[in-house]
Design a protein around this motif. Structure first.
Motif, PDB file in Angstrom:
ATOM      1  N   ILE A   1     -16.206  17.554 -52.477  1.00  0.00           N
ATOM      2  CA  ILE A   1     -15.800  17.720 -53.877  1.00  0.00           C
ATOM      3  C   ILE A   1     -14.947  18.978 -54.033  1.00  0.00           C
ATOM      4  CG2 ILE A   1     -16.661  18.208 -56.214  1.00  0.00           C
ATOM      5  CD1 ILE A   1     -19.101  16.395 -55.492  1.00  0.00           C
ATOM      6  N   LYS A   2     -15.407  20.069 -53.398  1.00  0.00           N
ATOM      7  CA  LYS A   2     -14.721  21.357 -53.546  1.00  0.00           C
ATOM      8  C   LYS A   2     -13.427  21.422 -52.745  1.00  0.00           C
ATOM      9  CE  LYS A   2     -15.596  26.324 -53.020  1.00  0.00           C
ATOM     10  NZ  LYS A   2     -16.548  27.340 -52.511  1.00  0.00           N
ATOM     11  N   GLU A   3     -13.466  20.987 -51.476  1.00  0.00           N
ATOM     12  CA  GLU A   3     -12.323  21.184 -50.580  1.00  0.00           C
ATOM     13  C   GLU A   3     -11.388  19.982 -50.511  1.00  0.00           C
ATOM     14  OE1 GLU A   3     -13.671  22.377 -46.728  1.00  0.00           O
ATOM     15  OE2 GLU A   3     -15.029  23.910 -47.534  1.00  0.00           O
ATOM     16  N   ARG A   4     -11.903  18.787 -50.804  1.00  0.00           N
ATOM     17  CA  ARG A   4     -11.078  17.589 -50.603  1.00  0.00           C
ATOM     18  C   ARG A   4     -10.816  16.806 -51.883  1.00  0.00           C
ATOM     19  NH1 ARG A   4     -13.717  15.750 -44.718  1.00  0.00           N
ATOM     20  NH2 ARG A   4     -13.406  17.785 -43.751  1.00  0.00           N
ATOM     21  N   GLY A   5     -11.243  17.384 -53.011  1.00  0.00           N
ATOM     22  CA  GLY A   5     -10.933  16.782 -54.297  1.00  0.00           C
ATOM     23  C   GLY A   5     -11.559  15.422 -54.539  1.00  0.00           C
ATOM     24  N   ARG A   6     -12.680  15.145 -53.851  1.00  0.00           N
ATOM     25  CA  ARG A   6     -13.347  13.847 -53.993  1.00  0.00           C
ATOM     26  C   ARG A   6     -14.273  13.844 -55.209  1.00  0.00           C
ATOM     27  NH1 ARG A   6     -14.462  11.670 -48.907  1.00  0.00           N
ATOM     28  NH2 ARG A   6     -15.495   9.964 -50.009  1.00  0.00           N
ATOM     29  N   THR A   7     -14.583  12.647 -55.704  1.00  0.00           N
ATOM     30  CA  THR A   7     -15.581  12.525 -56.769  1.00  0.00           C
ATOM     31  C   THR A   7     -16.962  12.365 -56.139  1.00  0.00           C
ATOM     32  OG1 THR A   7     -15.463  10.105 -56.846  1.00  0.00           O
ATOM     33  CG2 THR A   7     -13.915  11.334 -58.242  1.00  0.00           C
ATOM     34  N   MET A   8     -17.988  12.701 -56.908  1.00  0.00           N
ATOM     35  CA  MET A   8     -19.353  12.574 -56.393  1.00  0.00           C
ATOM     36  C   MET A   8     -19.662  11.124 -56.038  1.00  0.00           C
ATOM     37  SD  MET A   8     -23.034  13.586 -58.109  1.00  0.00           S
ATOM     38  CE  MET A   8     -22.673  15.322 -58.210  1.00  0.00           C
ATOM     39  N   ASP A   9     -19.233  10.201 -56.894  1.00  0.00           N
ATOM     40  CA  ASP A   9     -19.498   8.774 -56.649  1.00  0.00           C
ATOM     41  C   ASP A   9     -18.886   8.308 -55.331  1.00  0.00           C
ATOM     42  OD1 ASP A   9     -20.904   8.622 -58.955  1.00  0.00           O
ATOM     43  OD2 ASP A   9     -19.392   7.514 -60.098  1.00  0.00           O
ATOM     44  N   SER A  10     -17.645   8.724 -55.055  1.00  0.00           N
ATOM     45  CA  SER A  10     -16.970   8.253 -53.838  1.00  0.00           C
ATOM     46  C   SER A  10     -17.629   8.836 -52.589  1.00  0.00           C
ATOM     47  CB  SER A  10     -15.480   8.611 -53.866  1.00  0.00           C
ATOM     48  OG  SER A  10     -15.262   9.989 -53.632  1.00  0.00           O
ATOM     49  N   VAL A  11     -18.085  10.092 -52.672  1.00  0.00           N
ATOM     50  CA  VAL A  11     -18.746  10.724 -51.522  1.00  0.00           C
ATOM     51  C   VAL A  11     -20.065  10.021 -51.223  1.00  0.00           C
ATOM     52  CG1 VAL A  11     -19.756  12.858 -50.591  1.00  0.00           C
ATOM     53  CG2 VAL A  11     -17.673  12.970 -51.971  1.00  0.00           C
ATOM     54  N   ILE A  12     -20.831   9.741 -52.280  1.00  0.00           N
ATOM     55  CA  ILE A  12     -22.135   9.088 -52.091  1.00  0.00           C
ATOM     56  C   ILE A  12     -21.952   7.664 -51.572  1.00  0.00           C
ATOM     57  CG2 ILE A  12     -24.167   8.187 -53.314  1.00  0.00           C
ATOM     58  CD1 ILE A  12     -23.979  10.704 -55.109  1.00  0.00           C
ATOM     59  N   GLU A  13     -20.971   6.948 -52.121  1.00  0.00           N
ATOM     60  CA  GLU A  13     -20.715   5.570 -51.679  1.00  0.00           C
ATOM     61  C   GLU A  13     -20.339   5.543 -50.189  1.00  0.00           C
ATOM     62  OE1 GLU A  13     -17.832   1.721 -52.604  1.00  0.00           O
ATOM     63  OE2 GLU A  13     -17.415   3.641 -53.561  1.00  0.00           O
ATOM     64  N   GLN A  14     -19.453   6.468 -49.786  1.00  0.00           N
ATOM     65  CA  GLN A  14     -19.043   6.527 -48.380  1.00  0.00           C
ATOM     66  C   GLN A  14     -20.225   6.900 -47.492  1.00  0.00           C
ATOM     67  OE1 GLN A  14     -16.401   9.725 -47.237  1.00  0.00           O
ATOM     68  NE2 GLN A  14     -15.475   8.522 -45.599  1.00  0.00           N
ATOM     69  N   TYR A  15     -21.052   7.811 -47.968  1.00  0.00           N
ATOM     70  CA  TYR A  15     -22.214   8.243 -47.173  1.00  0.00           C
ATOM     71  C   TYR A  15     -23.180   7.083 -46.950  1.00  0.00           C
ATOM     72  CZ  TYR A  15     -26.241  10.860 -45.553  1.00  0.00           C
ATOM     73  OH  TYR A  15     -27.305  11.305 -44.798  1.00  0.00           O
ATOM     74  N   VAL A  16     -23.481   6.355 -48.017  1.00  0.00           N
ATOM     75  CA  VAL A  16     -24.456   5.262 -47.925  1.00  0.00           C
ATOM     76  C   VAL A  16     -23.923   4.100 -47.084  1.00  0.00           C
ATOM     77  CG1 VAL A  16     -25.673   3.498 -49.270  1.00  0.00           C
ATOM     78  CG2 VAL A  16     -25.628   5.864 -50.069  1.00  0.00           C
ATOM     79  N   ASN A  17     -22.641   3.760 -47.283  1.00  0.00           N
ATOM     80  CA  ASN A  17     -22.078   2.576 -46.632  1.00  0.00           C
ATOM     81  C   ASN A  17     -21.530   2.811 -45.225  1.00  0.00           C
ATOM     82  OD1 ASN A  17     -22.620   0.923 -48.858  1.00  0.00           O
ATOM     83  ND2 ASN A  17     -20.723   1.542 -49.866  1.00  0.00           N
ATOM     84  N   VAL A  18     -21.109   4.039 -44.947  1.00  0.00           N
ATOM     85  CA  VAL A  18     -20.460   4.304 -43.650  1.00  0.00           C
ATOM     86  C   VAL A  18     -21.138   5.435 -42.880  1.00  0.00           C
ATOM     87  CG1 VAL A  18     -18.315   4.948 -42.470  1.00  0.00           C
ATOM     88  CG2 VAL A  18     -18.222   3.499 -44.516  1.00  0.00           C
ATOM     89  N   VAL A  19     -21.179   6.620 -43.484  1.00  0.00           N
ATOM     90  CA  VAL A  19     -21.608   7.814 -42.752  1.00  0.00           C
ATOM     91  C   VAL A  19     -23.041   7.684 -42.245  1.00  0.00           C
ATOM     92  CG1 VAL A  19     -21.977  10.319 -42.888  1.00  0.00           C
ATOM     93  CG2 VAL A  19     -20.005   9.271 -44.033  1.00  0.00           C
ATOM     94  N   ARG A  20     -23.951   7.283 -43.127  1.00  0.00           N
ATOM     95  CA  ARG A  20     -25.367   7.210 -42.735  1.00  0.00           C
ATOM     96  C   ARG A  20     -25.620   6.157 -41.647  1.00  0.00           C
ATOM     97  NH1 ARG A  20     -30.060   4.652 -44.346  1.00  0.00           N
ATOM     98  NH2 ARG A  20     -31.949   5.934 -44.172  1.00  0.00           N
ATOM     99  N   PRO A  21     -25.138   4.897 -41.843  1.00  0.00           N
ATOM    100  CA  PRO A  21     -25.375   3.913 -40.777  1.00  0.00           C
ATOM    101  C   PRO A  21     -24.715   4.283 -39.449  1.00  0.00           C
ATOM    102  CG  PRO A  21     -24.008   2.968 -42.547  1.00  0.00           C
ATOM    103  CD  PRO A  21     -24.542   4.259 -43.046  1.00  0.00           C
ATOM    104  N   MET A  22     -23.516   4.880 -39.494  1.00  0.00           N
ATOM    105  CA  MET A  22     -22.836   5.289 -38.258  1.00  0.00           C
ATOM    106  C   MET A  22     -23.602   6.438 -37.579  1.00  0.00           C
ATOM    107  SD  MET A  22     -20.243   3.316 -37.755  1.00  0.00           S
ATOM    108  CE  MET A  22     -21.322   2.049 -38.423  1.00  0.00           C
ATOM    109  N   HIS A  23     -24.145   7.332 -38.398  1.00  0.00           N
ATOM    110  CA  HIS A  23     -24.940   8.436 -37.841  1.00  0.00           C
ATOM    111  C   HIS A  23     -26.146   7.889 -37.082  1.00  0.00           C
ATOM    112  CE1 HIS A  23     -26.725  12.478 -37.574  1.00  0.00           C
ATOM    113  NE2 HIS A  23     -27.863  11.828 -37.715  1.00  0.00           N
ATOM    114  N   ASN A  24     -26.854   6.959 -37.734  1.00  0.00           N
ATOM    115  CA  ASN A  24     -28.062   6.401 -37.115  1.00  0.00           C
ATOM    116  C   ASN A  24     -27.745   5.579 -35.866  1.00  0.00           C
ATOM    117  OD1 ASN A  24     -29.626   7.555 -39.101  1.00  0.00           O
ATOM    118  ND2 ASN A  24     -29.663   5.728 -40.387  1.00  0.00           N
ATOM    119  N   GLN A  25     -26.603   4.876 -35.895  1.00  0.00           N
ATOM    120  CA  GLN A  25     -26.247   3.991 -34.783  1.00  0.00           C
ATOM    121  C   GLN A  25     -25.626   4.733 -33.599  1.00  0.00           C
ATOM    122  OE1 GLN A  25     -23.847   0.638 -35.948  1.00  0.00           O
ATOM    123  NE2 GLN A  25     -23.626  -0.134 -33.866  1.00  0.00           N
ATOM    124  N   PHE A  26     -24.765   5.713 -33.889  1.00  0.00           N
ATOM    125  CA  PHE A  26     -23.975   6.312 -32.812  1.00  0.00           C
ATOM    126  C   PHE A  26     -24.227   7.805 -32.561  1.00  0.00           C
ATOM    127  CE2 PHE A  26     -21.216   2.748 -34.255  1.00  0.00           C
ATOM    128  CZ  PHE A  26     -21.228   2.016 -33.084  1.00  0.00           C
TER     129      PHE A  26
END
Length: 211
Positions: free
Chosen positions: A147-172
């Motif tokens: 939000i601070k450094e990349r101008g993202r919205t809270m909703d977009s960060v959370i959506e990306q985390y839930v759909n991509v970042v978290r599953p990729m973290h657990n898998q790889f």
């Protein structure tokens, strides 16, 4: 015996504090022969894809990285040869035409979420670190950063985390913890672990007559 740099791999999830750990180690050896290579610079070029396709890139998947080039560059640095480090253009979602000249040093720190995932990379490392931080802290740090450094919205960060970042973290990413020589909890705040790492690196450098 042929001189060979010390190669240190620092892995961990997004927001784990691996960059802080890397920076702390780097700062302790400032003035000595040390360099950092960030895996983020080695995302594959996507210039052959339409821009709409590039937007769908999963940057948390192992296949997003050009490990062949990264391995070639680490091997060159081990042989005390200079490299042309690529630059990634995040706004265009592809590799830039620009490169950064990097001269070889006695200590090479390779940092990134998946640097321990590829066995060929692991085999080039003298020390393998995994920065292990609870998921709730990682998402909070990622929220603040994006939000601070990349101008993202809270909703977009959370959506990306839930759909991509978290599953990729657990898998790889999480499974690569088993390859680490040292696991550092809580990232850059763990001063005891960083002090131990610095002492270990100093010992290796003294053995190699670098210090």
């Amino acid at each position: 015996m042929k001189r060979k740099p010390v190669v240190i791999g620092v892995a961990g999830g997004s927001g784990s504090g691996k960059t802080s750990v890397t920076r702390s180690i780097y700062d302790r050896f400032k003035g000595h022969s040390i360099l950092m290579i960030e895996q983020d610079y080695y995302y594959k070029t996507q210039s052959h894809l339409p821009f709409e396709e590039r937007l769908k890139t999963n940057y948390d998947h192992p296949l997003a990285f050009d490990n062949d080039l990264l391995i070639e560059h680490i091997q060159a640095l081990i042989n005390y040869e200079a490299i042309e480090k690529p630059v990634y253009n995040y706004s265009m979602h592809t590799r830039s035409e620009e490169v950064i000249m990097v001269e070889p040093k006695d200590v090479v720190i390779l940092e990134g979420i998946l640097v321990l995932e590829d066995e060929r990379l692991r085999d080039l490392m003298d020390i393998k670190l995994f920065v292990d931080t609870d998921a709730d802290l990682r998402i909070i740090r990622r929220l603040f950063r994006d939000i601070k450094e990349r101008g993202r919205t809270m909703d977009s960060v959370i959506e990306q985390y839930v759909n991509v970042v978290r599953p990729m973290h657990n898998q790889f990413i999480e499974p690569t913890k088993r390859y680490a020589d040292i696991i550092i909890p809580e990232g850059g705040h763990n001063h005891v672990a960083i002090d131990l790492m610095v002492t270990k690196i100093q010992t290796i450098l003294e053995q190699k007559s670098f210090l």
